[in-house]
Design a protein around this motif. Structure first.
Motif, short mmCIF file in Angstrom:
data_model
loop_
_atom_site.label_atom_id
_atom_site.label_comp_id
_atom_site.label_asym_id
_atom_site.label_seq_id
_atom_site.Cartn_x
_atom_site.Cartn_y
_atom_site.Cartn_z
N LYS B 37 -5.63 6.39 22.86
CA LYS B 37 -7.00 6.27 23.37
C LYS B 37 -7.72 7.61 23.36
CE LYS B 37 -6.58 1.92 24.55
NZ LYS B 37 -6.02 1.35 23.31
N TYR B 38 -9.04 7.53 23.16
CA TYR B 38 -9.89 8.71 23.34
C TYR B 38 -10.25 8.84 24.81
CZ TYR B 38 -14.22 11.45 23.56
OH TYR B 38 -15.17 12.38 23.89
N GLY B 39 -10.03 10.04 25.35
CA GLY B 39 -10.49 10.28 26.71
C GLY B 39 -11.27 11.57 26.82
N CYS B 40 -11.15 12.46 25.80
CA CYS B 40 -11.87 13.73 25.88
C CYS B 40 -12.05 14.37 24.50
CB CYS B 40 -11.16 14.71 26.81
SG CYS B 40 -9.60 15.34 26.14
N GLY B 41 -11.11 14.18 23.61
CA GLY B 41 -11.22 14.76 22.28
C GLY B 41 -10.88 16.24 22.20
N VAL B 44 -7.44 17.70 26.73
CA VAL B 44 -7.51 17.91 28.17
C VAL B 44 -6.96 16.71 28.94
CG1 VAL B 44 -9.15 17.96 30.08
CG2 VAL B 44 -9.32 19.66 28.27
N ARG B 58 -1.22 15.79 20.79
CA ARG B 58 -2.47 15.13 21.10
C ARG B 58 -3.24 14.94 19.79
NH1 ARG B 58 0.75 16.62 24.59
NH2 ARG B 58 0.04 18.73 24.37
N CYS B 60 -6.00 13.94 19.03
CA CYS B 60 -7.42 14.28 18.99
C CYS B 60 -7.64 15.70 18.48
CB CYS B 60 -8.09 14.08 20.34
SG CYS B 60 -7.53 15.20 21.64
S1 FES Z 1 -8.39 12.43 23.86
FE1 FES Z 1 -8.04 13.68 25.59
S2 FES Z 1 -6.33 14.81 24.96
FE2 FES Z 1 -6.77 13.62 23.22
#
Ligand code: FES
Ligand code: FES
Lengths: 743, 154
Positions: B37-41, B44, B58, B60
């Protein structure tokens, strides 16, 4: 003294269940018209009941939803699957599991046979499709059981007719009807016969008395747990909508700013993977083959922006304005000792793990939307009007979401996706970035509190609380619910503003503190706000619990025993006592460490929280242990209630100690979880014990928001005792210890 | 457009993508692997946590070019058919998930931890930095302890 909270007698409400013409059994239920009526105040209690004691917000929801016909749809299919269409949203609060438990209970079916599906937006449900105010189980408990009980009665009647026996001779268990001679028929094989409108159902159907419950009140795991741990659970952006392309927005450098011009549209459109660049009122949208490419293109956009409504607004000014707007407490009588305290709470992001997102497929003559929506009817109406489509040409699907905490009462992502899809004539999957979700997303309003309590001779004579808050936006359908029920409210309240009504129907004191008064003053700020788990109660009751400790100290009493002496009912004391015992209240703690305790009652439920805190490392203050006791009247799924209490505790750990937003010239500085310091594993207690009391009543109270206010109070009180300081400004540690992302 | 060949959950894949396109979007938007899942890209929140050659990363912030010839395992690739990994079983036993959105990342982080150490200490568990906005941390801790005990006994 044994008091009692007069509560509307909801047991008098009844429900009518109707057969729907279908090949297999299908039923709908609506409430009969014997609506709830507030009971008269019990004049025997020293502190007169607050409005929230008489009729709380949840009652308004129940009342408003009552007349809606075709409320609940249940179907039994030929393979034995039981499908229930739930007109609410699941965001992690465990509602679908609790409803599945109720359905399985009344049908005598295995839990695994029950599928709970989220209902599309149905405007004919009027006030009955809003998820909020910890109300879902409270409002659904009666009608869901009635619907399932009726289905069971029809299945039994169908088996009785088939076998030429009296229905009363048959029994049901595990999805099967059984005759005394051993013959059996599973529900699936009876589903068609049970759908026959000429089938006689002698005796009708009555839900089981709680004493016969075998599933309700027992811990159940989430029905979707396996999907969640295997990655199979589908959230909005995981849906496969054919042709839907990734989309992100470049948003203005200040809240609510507007797009003036895009200088390099053609160059950005020529970037790899980019399909469209379109301007909508809230920003510039990029549609691309992948989100990675859309994000790169978004960053490359050169946009000039128009101002927003709060461009020069920063925290200091918000604070000053709130203080100025908040009227001072009344002067105490001469020589009466009193405790005075003022509190400030910062803006807080909802920050659900799944950022705001939506999929939209808008065509010339119709539109289809998918999103995590807690007020889908208003979303559908607004989107249809915005697109210029008739309401019946717009379909809005409610998708299970990755958290909400109030955020998904608003549908901004869905509206944006619809606008982008319309402009570029293709389906899109629109995602807010985390930075945008933190900065442009809605916020719990900043608040200022003035509390004055007078006391003498061991009694609290008065407790006065004045709250000033940045205005909370309730324009998501809640307003209609309150307006629709205003006439039935206790005297005078019907004329109050929406916010006042909400404030007065949710915030109340559990203590006999003599003359108890509260006022709410809201100021408009232009900052986008929204209800945040427990709405006014986290700050308002959190602050009050701090003053309770200070009153206890002033009068030389132990904080636990002081509360115990002033609580109104035995039920409240039972919860507080259990927390004190299980948490070993008063056990010795090293210097710099301390216990704290607090109590809260709301949503016809009550809770006490006892925490231990370690402040020895000022850079890493940690709640090391928590004991939470919850009495929710009748816990449908105690394991789910426990989860909600753990969640509320983490909310309190975060927002009390470190998580807040700094508003700086019209935009929060924080842009991610590394800046908006939400608690991580290392910040949370290694020892958490939650006790959900067995049923103390016959109907469930609310649980989703219950945990926050008591935990806020307990943590702040523990911090005060450990540090010797007065907790006054939240979060307690609130430095800008990061480099903000560029605007 | 450069082409990249690697293994995802046991299946060999070749994608044409810019070298610097983050693995997360290759998985989600090009390969339809939507467990991460994407949560911040920006590394973090850790919601996207997956494994690259058995180590937690990670996606992302991992460019697709860094995956060439390697093995990517996402939450979808953790179970052995219908048989769940002991960590997934422990998650069910403790009923850890609330909204569930962070849990693929939490589970992949826990699996990586238990690969590094069979007897994780409280400090080891504290070091898992994955955000759970729903606040399921205590049940995560219990599930890791329980999975560790079962895996040691197995
Ligand atoms: S989406 Fe938050 S660490 Fe990868
Ligand atoms: S379960 Fe919702 S964010 Fe972790």
């Amino acid at each position: 003294m044994t008091g009692h909270s007069p509560t509307p007698d909801r047991s008098r409400r009844s429900f009518l269940t109707h057969l729907v013409a279908a090949p297999t059994l299908a039923l709908v239920t609506r409430a009969a018209s014997d609506a709830l009526a507030p009971q008269p105040a019990d004049a025997a209690v020293p502190t007169l009941p607050a409005i929230a004691d008489l009729v709380d917000l949840g009652d308004l929801f129940i009342l408003a939803g009552a007349p809606t016909s075709a409320l609940l749809a249940l179907a039994v299919e030929a393979d034995g699957t039981i499908r229930f269409r739930l007109p609410r949203e699941e965001v992690g609060q465990g509602l679908t599991t609790a409803v599945a438990v109720l359905v399985a209970e009344e049908l005598d079916a295995p839990l695994t046979a029950v599928r709970v599906e989220l209902e599309d937006a149905r405007p004919e449900l009027l006030f009955n499709q809003l998820t909020g105010s910890s109300n879902s189980i409270r409002s659904l408990y009666g009608p869901v059981r009635q619907t399932a009980a009726t289905a069971r009665a029809r299945l039994v009647a169908a088996a009785a007719a088939r076998w030429g026996l009296a229905p009363s001779a048959l029994t049901t268990a595990n999805g099967v009807v059984r005759a005394p001679d051993g013959r059996t028929a599973d529900y699936g094989s009876l589903a068609a016969a049970a759908a026959d409108p000429t089938l006689a159902v002698p005796g009708g159907a009555t839900p089981k008395p709680p004493a016969r419950h075998t599933l309700v009140g027992r811990p159940a795991g989430r029905i979707d747990a396996r999907a969640m741990v295997t990655g199979a659970q589908r959230y909005t952006l995981d849906l496969d909508v054919p042709g839907a392309k990734p989309c992100v927005l470049r948003r203005p450098p200040t809240l609510g700013g507007s797009v003036r011009a895009v200088a390099n549209r053609a160059a950005v459109e020529a970037m790899p993977g980019v399909l469209h660049v379109v301007t909508i009122p809230t920003g510039v949208a990029v549609v691309a083959e992948t989100f990675g490419q859309a994000l790169d293109a978004k960053a490359a956009l050169q946009v000039t922006w128009g101002p927003g409504p709060a461009d020069r607004l920063s925290d200091a000014e918000v604070r000053t304005r709130l203080r100025a707007a908040n009227p001072p407490p009344l002067l105490p009588p001469l020589l009466t000792p009193y405790v005075d305290a003022e509190f400030d709470f910062a803006f807080v992001s909802h920050a659900p793990m799944e950022t705001n997102s939506a999929v939209a497929d808008v065509r010339e003559d119709r539109a289809e939307i998918w999103s995590g929506l807690k007020s889908p009817i208003v979303a559908r109406e607004t989107i249809a009007a915005d697109l210029g489509l008739p309401l019946d040409k717009v379909t809005v699907h409610v998708v299970q979401a990755g958290g909400s905490f109030g955020r998904r009462l608003f549908f901004d992502a869905a509206l944006e996706a619809a606008r982008v899809s319309k402009a570029c004539r293709r389906p899109v999957r629109l995602m807010w970035t985390r930075v945008d979700d933190t900065r442009h997303g809605r916020m719990r309003p900043a608040t200022h509190h003035r509390i004055r309590a007078t006391y003498a001779l061991g009694e609290v004579l008065s407790f006065e609380h004045r709250v000033a808050a940045a205005e909370t936006d309730f324009r998501h359908g809640l307003g209609e619910i309150i307006t629709a029920t205003a006439a039935g409210l206790p005297s005078g309240l019907g004329n109050a503003t929406l916010a006042q009504t909400l404030f007065l129907t949710t915030v109340k004191s559990p203590y006999h503190f003599g003359l108890t008064t509260r006022t709410l003053t809201e100021i408009p700020t232009g900052v986008p706000t929204g209800s945040w788990r427990s709405v006014y109660s986290a700050n308002t009751r959190g602050a009050e619990e701090i003053v309770v400790d200070e009153l206890a100290a002033r009068t030389g009493k132990d904080p636990y025993l002081f509360r115990r002496a002033f609580l109104k009912t035995d039920a409240q004391r039972a919860v507080l006592d259990k927390a004190a015992q299980e948490g070993e209240w008063g056990r010795p703690m090293p210097a710099g460490c301390a216990q704290g305790i607090a109590f809260h009652e709301e949503y016809k439920s009550r809770t006490a929280c006892l925490v231990e805190i370690d402040t020895r490392d000022p850079r890493h203050v940690r709640v090391t242990k928590a004991v939470v006791v919850a009495d929710v009247g009748l816990p449908v799924n105690p394991r789910g209630v426990e989860a909600q209490m753990i969640g509320g505790l983490t909310d309190a750990v975060s927002t009390t100690l470190r998580a807040g937003l700094h508003l700086d010239n019209g935009l929060p500085l924080e842009g991610s979880y590394s800046q908006f310091h939400w608690a991580r594993q290392r910040d949370t207690p290694r020892d958490v014990r939650v006790f959900v009391l067995p049923a103390t009543g016959t109907e469930p109270g609310g649980a989703g928001e219950l945990g926050v206010p008591a935990a806020v109070g307990a943590i702040a009180n523990a911090w005060a005792r450990a540090t010797g300081s007065k907790p006054r400004s939240f979060p307690l540690s609130f430095d800008v210890d990061f480099t903000p992302y560029p605007r | 457009m450069p082409s990249h060949t690697f293994t995802v959950n046991g299946r060999s894949v070749t994608v044409d993508a810019p070298d610097d396109l983050p693995l997360l979007w290759v998985l989600r938007d090009m390969l339809g692997v939507r467990g991460p899942k994407y949560g911040c890209g920006v590394d973090v929140c850790k919601a996207c946590t997956s494994h690259l050659d058995g180590t937690d990363v990670r996606p992302c912030v991992v460019p697709v070019s860094a995956c060439a010839g390697k093995t990517v395992t996402t939450i979808e690739g953790l179970a052995d058919g219908d048989e769940l990994h002991p960590v997934q079983e422990a998650w069910l036993e403790q009923d850890v998930s609330q909204c569930g959105f962070c849990q693929p990342g939490q589970i992949m982080a826990a699996v990586a931890l238990l690969r590094r150490t069979a007897t994780p200490t409280d400090e080891d568990i504290d070091a898992i930095a994955n955000i759970c906005r729903c606040g399921t941390y205590f049940r995560i801790r219990e599930a890791i302890r329980s999975a560790a005990a079962k895996m040691r006994a197995a």
